[in-house]
Design an enzyme around this catalytic site. Structure first.
Site, mmCIF file in Angstrom:
data_model
loop_
_atom_site.group_PDB
_atom_site.id
_atom_site.type_symbol
_atom_site.label_atom_id
_atom_site.label_comp_id
_atom_site.label_asym_id
_atom_site.label_seq_id
_atom_site.Cartn_x
_atom_site.Cartn_y
_atom_site.Cartn_z
ATOM 1 N N ASP A 6 -9.250 5.826 -1.151
ATOM 2 C CA ASP A 6 -8.161 6.312 -2.017
ATOM 3 C C ASP A 6 -8.191 7.830 -2.022
ATOM 4 O O ASP A 6 -9.206 8.446 -1.664
ATOM 5 C CB ASP A 6 -8.324 5.775 -3.450
ATOM 6 N N SER A 7 -7.087 8.424 -2.475
ATOM 7 C CA SER A 7 -7.043 9.881 -2.598
ATOM 8 C C SER A 7 -8.030 10.369 -3.669
ATOM 9 O O SER A 7 -8.434 11.529 -3.636
ATOM 10 C CB SER A 7 -5.626 10.314 -2.965
ATOM 11 N N TYR A 38 -2.291 12.906 -3.533
ATOM 12 C CA TYR A 38 -1.547 12.763 -2.278
ATOM 13 C C TYR A 38 -0.037 12.572 -2.557
ATOM 14 O O TYR A 38 0.782 12.781 -1.672
ATOM 15 C CB TYR A 38 -2.012 11.515 -1.527
ATOM 16 N N GLY A 39 0.269 12.117 -3.778
ATOM 17 C CA GLY A 39 1.627 11.639 -4.082
ATOM 18 C C GLY A 39 2.727 12.648 -3.872
ATOM 19 O O GLY A 39 3.888 12.288 -3.684
ATOM 20 N N CYS A 69 -4.633 2.759 -1.787
ATOM 21 C CA CYS A 69 -3.777 3.859 -2.232
ATOM 22 C C CYS A 69 -2.377 3.542 -1.722
ATOM 23 O O CYS A 69 -2.184 3.365 -0.508
ATOM 24 C CB CYS A 69 -4.287 5.162 -1.609
ATOM 25 N N ASN A 70 -1.438 3.430 -2.647
ATOM 26 C CA ASN A 70 -0.073 3.095 -2.227
ATOM 27 C C ASN A 70 0.538 4.205 -1.387
ATOM 28 O O ASN A 70 1.264 3.945 -0.431
ATOM 29 C CB ASN A 70 0.806 2.879 -3.461
ATOM 30 N N THR A 71 0.235 5.447 -1.756
ATOM 31 C CA THR A 71 0.831 6.570 -1.031
ATOM 32 C C THR A 71 0.357 6.552 0.422
ATOM 33 O O THR A 71 1.156 6.705 1.350
ATOM 34 C CB THR A 71 0.453 7.893 -1.721
ATOM 35 N N GLU A 154 -6.318 11.765 -13.200
ATOM 36 C CA GLU A 154 -7.347 12.578 -12.527
ATOM 37 C C GLU A 154 -7.979 13.583 -13.500
ATOM 38 O O GLU A 154 -9.100 14.028 -13.293
ATOM 39 C CB GLU A 154 -6.740 13.316 -11.319
ATOM 40 N N CYS A 188 0.800 2.179 -8.010
ATOM 41 C CA CYS A 188 -0.133 3.269 -7.704
ATOM 42 C C CYS A 188 -1.462 2.835 -8.286
ATOM 43 O O CYS A 188 -1.522 2.383 -9.441
ATOM 44 C CB CYS A 188 0.333 4.566 -8.353
ATOM 45 N N THR A 189 -2.503 2.953 -7.482
ATOM 46 C CA THR A 189 -3.779 2.401 -7.934
ATOM 47 C C THR A 189 -4.398 3.199 -9.084
ATOM 48 O O THR A 189 -5.349 2.738 -9.705
ATOM 49 C CB THR A 189 -4.770 2.329 -6.756
ATOM 50 N N HIS A 190 -3.852 4.363 -9.373
ATOM 51 C CA HIS A 190 -4.307 5.099 -10.563
ATOM 52 C C HIS A 190 -3.735 4.501 -11.857
ATOM 53 O O HIS A 190 -4.293 4.707 -12.935
ATOM 54 C CB HIS A 190 -3.837 6.556 -10.500
#
Ligand code: DGL
Length: 269
Positions: A6-7, A38-39, A69-71, A154, A188-190
């Site tokens: 992931d980012s 990254y988004g 990570c979807n992005t 984040e 989004c995994t966040h």
């Protein structure tokens, strides 16, 4: 080992679900925290960074990598699968998180109107719309970019009042754009870390979909169907954590996100 990329911290929500379902395998988690988010980055940058991470995890011996990570799944996965993998090592695999999520949503929506909340990169790529059109052409998709949500996570502000403002605004905008939505994908995994906030501003009849369990089930299904890959995986129930930023900072945050203490190592990509 299975590589999970992931980012930043978001993929930990996916790793957690995968380890709950498939605790027997070994995992390496890599968060590119130094270059997150990254988004908001271009296709070229997300592809370049993701490919570097994939190569690193391959060099560490992972035969299978999940882009949690979807992005990265939206902007880099297809090119890596079609262009890079054949020359790097065609026997290895890189899988994403969008397809398993889209597959699952077909059984969850009644109105056939689905909302996606995601990063600007994911919504601009229109990958969810394309995958949905292939798998469930009757479903109407409305995507809402939520560029402030990842920075909130984040920066550990997912429980604070700043999160209330942005989550409420974006959910209200989405549901105004399509009031028939009965299912919202946290694309989004966040975003599972903002689940309580999203839940607070979403009407009770609307289902919220966190991806972790669907990605985990899809991986289990993949391994059942690909015994050659399954046999290459080591089984020591271990997890290693790598970050491109400060290891101590990563370890303290990951401890909160995973609910268990971890040790992290810093690497350069
Ligand atoms: N967690 C990532 C996703 O699922 C991206 C977050 C970011 O780096 O912008 O889209």
């Amino acid at each position: 080992m299975i590589g999970i990329f992931d980012s930043g911290y978001g993929g930990l929500t996916v790793l957690r679900s995968i380890r709950e379902l498939l605790p027997q395998y070994d995992y390496i988690y890599l968060g590119d925290n130094a270059r997150a988010p990254y988004g908001t980055r271009s296709f070229d940058r997300v592809y370049e960074f993701t490919l570097q991470a994939v190569r690193h995890l391959f060099d560490m011996g992972c035969p299978l990598i999940i882009l949690a990570c979807n992005t990265a799944s939206a902007k880099a996965l297809r090119t890596i699968q079609q262009h890079d993998l054949p020359s790097i090592d065609p026997s290895r695999r890189v899988l994403g998180v969008i397809r398993p999520t889209v597959e699952a949503v077909g059984d969850l929506t009644q109105t056939r109107h689905v909302g996606i909340v995601a990063t600007t990169g994911t919504t601009n790529s229109r990958t969810y719309e394309l995958e949905m059109a292939k798998m469930h052409p009757d479903i109407v998709v409305t995507s809402q970019a939520c560029p402030m949500w990842v920075p909130l996570v984040e920066n550990y502000e997912f429980d604070g009042p700043g999160a209330d403002y942005f989550v409420r605004r974006d959910i209200e905008t989405l549901l105004t754009r399509d009031p028939a939505i009965d299912t919202i994908i946290l694309g989004c995994t966040h975003f599972p870390l903002l689940y309580n906030k999203v839940h607070a501003y979403t009407p009770a009849h609307v289902k919220l979909i966190s991806q972790g369990e669907y990605v985990a089930r899809s991986l289990a299904d993949y391994l059942r169907r690909h015994s050659d890959m399954e046999q290459r995986l080591t089984r020591g129930s271990m997890a290693r954590f790598l970050t491109t930023d400060d290891a101590q900072t990563f370890a303290s945050a990951a401890t909160v996100f995973l609910g268990q203490e971890i040790v992290a190592e810093q690497i350069c990509l």
